[in-house]
Design a protein around this motif. Structure first.
Motif, PDB file in Angstrom:
ATOM      1  N   SER A 164      62.396  62.701 -16.413  1.00  0.00           N
ATOM      2  CA  SER A 164      60.983  62.469 -16.693  1.00  0.00           C
ATOM      3  C   SER A 164      60.663  61.020 -16.378  1.00  0.00           C
ATOM      4  N   GLY A 165      59.379  60.742 -16.161  1.00  0.00           N
ATOM      5  CA  GLY A 165      58.980  59.370 -15.889  1.00  0.00           C
ATOM      6  C   GLY A 165      57.901  59.280 -14.843  1.00  0.00           C
ATOM      7  N   SER A 166      57.745  58.073 -14.303  1.00  0.00           N
ATOM      8  CA  SER A 166      56.700  57.845 -13.307  1.00  0.00           C
ATOM      9  C   SER A 166      57.174  56.846 -12.266  1.00  0.00           C
ATOM     10  N   TRP A 167      56.615  56.983 -11.071  1.00  0.00           N
ATOM     11  CA  TRP A 167      56.907  56.077  -9.962  1.00  0.00           C
ATOM     12  C   TRP A 167      55.577  55.551  -9.438  1.00  0.00           C
ATOM     13  N   ARG A 168      55.386  54.234  -9.612  1.00  0.00           N
ATOM     14  CA  ARG A 168      54.162  53.568  -9.182  1.00  0.00           C
ATOM     15  C   ARG A 168      52.915  54.269  -9.692  1.00  0.00           C
ATOM     16  N   GLY A 169      52.985  54.619 -10.974  1.00  0.00           N
ATOM     17  CA  GLY A 169      51.828  55.179 -11.659  1.00  0.00           C
ATOM     18  C   GLY A 169      51.641  56.674 -11.521  1.00  0.00           C
ATOM     19  N   THR A 170      52.495  57.340 -10.768  1.00  0.00           N
ATOM     20  CA  THR A 170      52.377  58.784 -10.566  1.00  0.00           C
ATOM     21  C   THR A 170      53.527  59.492 -11.267  1.00  0.00           C
ATOM     22  N   ASP A 171      53.197  60.536 -12.010  1.00  0.00           N
ATOM     23  CA  ASP A 171      54.208  61.292 -12.746  1.00  0.00           C
ATOM     24  C   ASP A 171      55.226  61.908 -11.792  1.00  0.00           C
ATOM     25  N   LEU A 172      56.501  61.802 -12.155  1.00  0.00           N
ATOM     26  CA  LEU A 172      57.565  62.330 -11.317  1.00  0.00           C
ATOM     27  C   LEU A 172      57.697  63.847 -11.399  1.00  0.00           C
ATOM     28  N   GLY A 173      57.207  64.432 -12.465  1.00  0.00           N
ATOM     29  CA  GLY A 173      57.395  65.856 -12.657  1.00  0.00           C
ATOM     30  C   GLY A 173      58.735  66.140 -13.302  1.00  0.00           C
ATOM     31  N   ASP A 174      59.304  67.295 -12.995  1.00  0.00           N
ATOM     32  CA  ASP A 174      60.555  67.715 -13.605  1.00  0.00           C
ATOM     33  C   ASP A 174      61.730  67.538 -12.642  1.00  0.00           C
ATOM     34  N   LEU A 175      62.929  67.776 -13.169  1.00  0.00           N
ATOM     35  CA  LEU A 175      64.150  67.660 -12.381  1.00  0.00           C
ATOM     36  C   LEU A 175      64.183  68.708 -11.271  1.00  0.00           C
ATOM     37  N   ALA A 176      64.669  68.293 -10.109  1.00  0.00           N
ATOM     38  CA  ALA A 176      64.786  69.190  -8.952  1.00  0.00           C
ATOM     39  C   ALA A 176      65.999  68.761  -8.129  1.00  0.00           C
ATOM     40  N   PRO A 177      66.483  69.618  -7.232  1.00  0.00           N
ATOM     41  CA  PRO A 177      67.576  69.216  -6.339  1.00  0.00           C
ATOM     42  C   PRO A 177      67.176  68.025  -5.469  1.00  0.00           C
ATOM     43  N   VAL A 178      68.168  67.287  -5.000  1.00  0.00           N
ATOM     44  CA  VAL A 178      67.923  66.172  -4.075  1.00  0.00           C
ATOM     45  C   VAL A 178      67.780  66.788  -2.681  1.00  0.00           C
ATOM     46  N   ASP A 179      66.588  67.284  -2.412  1.00  0.00           N
ATOM     47  CA  ASP A 179      66.332  68.030  -1.182  1.00  0.00           C
ATOM     48  C   ASP A 179      64.894  67.783  -0.731  1.00  0.00           C
ATOM     49  N   PRO A 180      64.688  67.251   0.487  1.00  0.00           N
ATOM     50  CA  PRO A 180      65.712  66.967   1.504  1.00  0.00           C
ATOM     51  C   PRO A 180      66.628  65.817   1.085  1.00  0.00           C
ATOM     52  N   PRO A 181      67.778  65.706   1.734  1.00  0.00           N
ATOM     53  CA  PRO A 181      68.717  64.651   1.365  1.00  0.00           C
ATOM     54  C   PRO A 181      68.101  63.269   1.540  1.00  0.00           C
ATOM     55  N   CYS A 182      68.555  62.319   0.718  1.00  0.00           N
ATOM     56  CA  CYS A 182      68.128  60.932   0.890  1.00  0.00           C
ATOM     57  C   CYS A 182      68.698  60.381   2.192  1.00  0.00           C
ATOM     58  N   SER A 183      67.995  59.440   2.787  1.00  0.00           N
ATOM     59  CA  SER A 183      68.416  58.897   4.081  1.00  0.00           C
ATOM     60  C   SER A 183      68.652  57.391   4.013  1.00  0.00           C
ATOM     61  N   PHE A 184      69.259  56.939   2.908  1.00  0.00           N
ATOM     62  CA  PHE A 184      69.554  55.510   2.771  1.00  0.00           C
ATOM     63  C   PHE A 184      70.787  55.105   3.559  1.00  0.00           C
ATOM     64  N   GLY A 185      71.759  56.019   3.642  1.00  0.00           N
ATOM     65  CA  GLY A 185      73.016  55.684   4.288  1.00  0.00           C
ATOM     66  C   GLY A 185      73.820  56.926   4.563  1.00  0.00           C
ATOM     67  N   PHE A 186      75.103  56.723   4.889  1.00  0.00           N
ATOM     68  CA  PHE A 186      75.902  57.859   5.333  1.00  0.00           C
ATOM     69  C   PHE A 186      76.160  58.863   4.212  1.00  0.00           C
ATOM     70  N   SER A 187      76.124  58.436   2.951  1.00  0.00           N
ATOM     71  CA  SER A 187      76.371  59.352   1.838  1.00  0.00           C
ATOM     72  C   SER A 187      75.660  58.806   0.610  1.00  0.00           C
ATOM     73  N   SER A 188      74.458  59.285   0.364  1.00  0.00           N
ATOM     74  CA  SER A 188      73.676  58.727  -0.725  1.00  0.00           C
ATOM     75  C   SER A 188      73.916  59.422  -2.058  1.00  0.00           C
TER      76      SER A 188
END
Length: 211
Positions: A164-188
């Motif tokens: 739970s929480g918010s990101w830059r003032g917008t509610d994040l909603g509920d828990l969900a899979p990390v999909d699509p995958p994050c693209s920070f690096g080779f294995s995020s």
């Protein structure tokens, strides 16, 4: 070659808003103890939240971001009748609560490996083919930016059970899979939300090789 080790935990989770997050809580590192957050929104915009210029520079030179923000980042452990978790704050940009559940079956397997073996680079290299098969998109060794190489030595794994929480003032909603995958690096982070205890080894490029 210079190798740096970071010991701590990584929590990766997705949300129904489309925002995916990777929270790092590093208890021991060459940069001291610190926490940082990698955020990728539904449009694919990648933001690093880092608590100091040194952390911001190092992480941004290792992973890929569209935006780097220096802001106080705090991770506090919480506990209660519903279980334990983290409360994560990053200035006014991020407010996040993560709940953690039981140890995952893979966590029991990881705990069975002696610590010095589990956190070694040779072991990370040996189990990389297995990790790629069992956990879609996950690598335990690979190439980072700036010619760096990286190894993940995981020692435990618990499920993330709530968000739970918010990101830059917008509610994040509920828990969900990390999909699509994050693209920070080779294995995020794996697709299934989880808290991984880990020792990360980063090998820096020898400056003489880049001349």
């Amino acid at each position: 070659m210079s190798r740096l080790r970071f010991a701590g935990a990584i929590a990766g989770a997705g949300s129904t808003s489309g925002v995916r997050l990777v929270v790092g809580r590093w208890l021991e590192s060459p940069l001291g103890a610190f926490a940082d957050v990698m955020v990728e929104d539904a449009a694919g915009h990648r933001t690093l939240l880092a608590p100091s210029p040194g952390v911001a520079e190092f992480v941004a030179q290792t992973y890929a971001f569209d935006e780097v923000v220096q802001v106080p980042v705090a991770v506090a452990e919480e506990g209660g009748p519903r279980g334990r978790g983290w409360r994560v704050t990053a200035g006014g940009a991020l407010s996040l609560r993560l709940g953690f559940g039981r140890r995952a079956p893979l966590g029991w397997l990881l705990r069975a490996v002696p610590g010095p073996v589990a956190t070694s680079t040779w072991w990370a290299g040996a189990v990389d083919p297995v990790a790629r098969t069992v956990l879609r998109g996950v690598r335990t060794r690979g190439a980072a930016l700036e010619g760096r190489r990286e190894w993940y030595g995981a020692t435990d794994l618990h499920r993330v059970t709530s968000l739970s929480g918010s990101w830059r003032g917008t509610d994040l909603g509920d828990l969900a899979p990390v999909d699509p995958p994050c693209s920070f690096g080779f294995s995020s982070t794996p697709r299934t939300p989880g808290l991984t205890r880990v020792v990360t080894t980063v090998e820096l490029l020898d400056p003489s090789r880049s001349r």
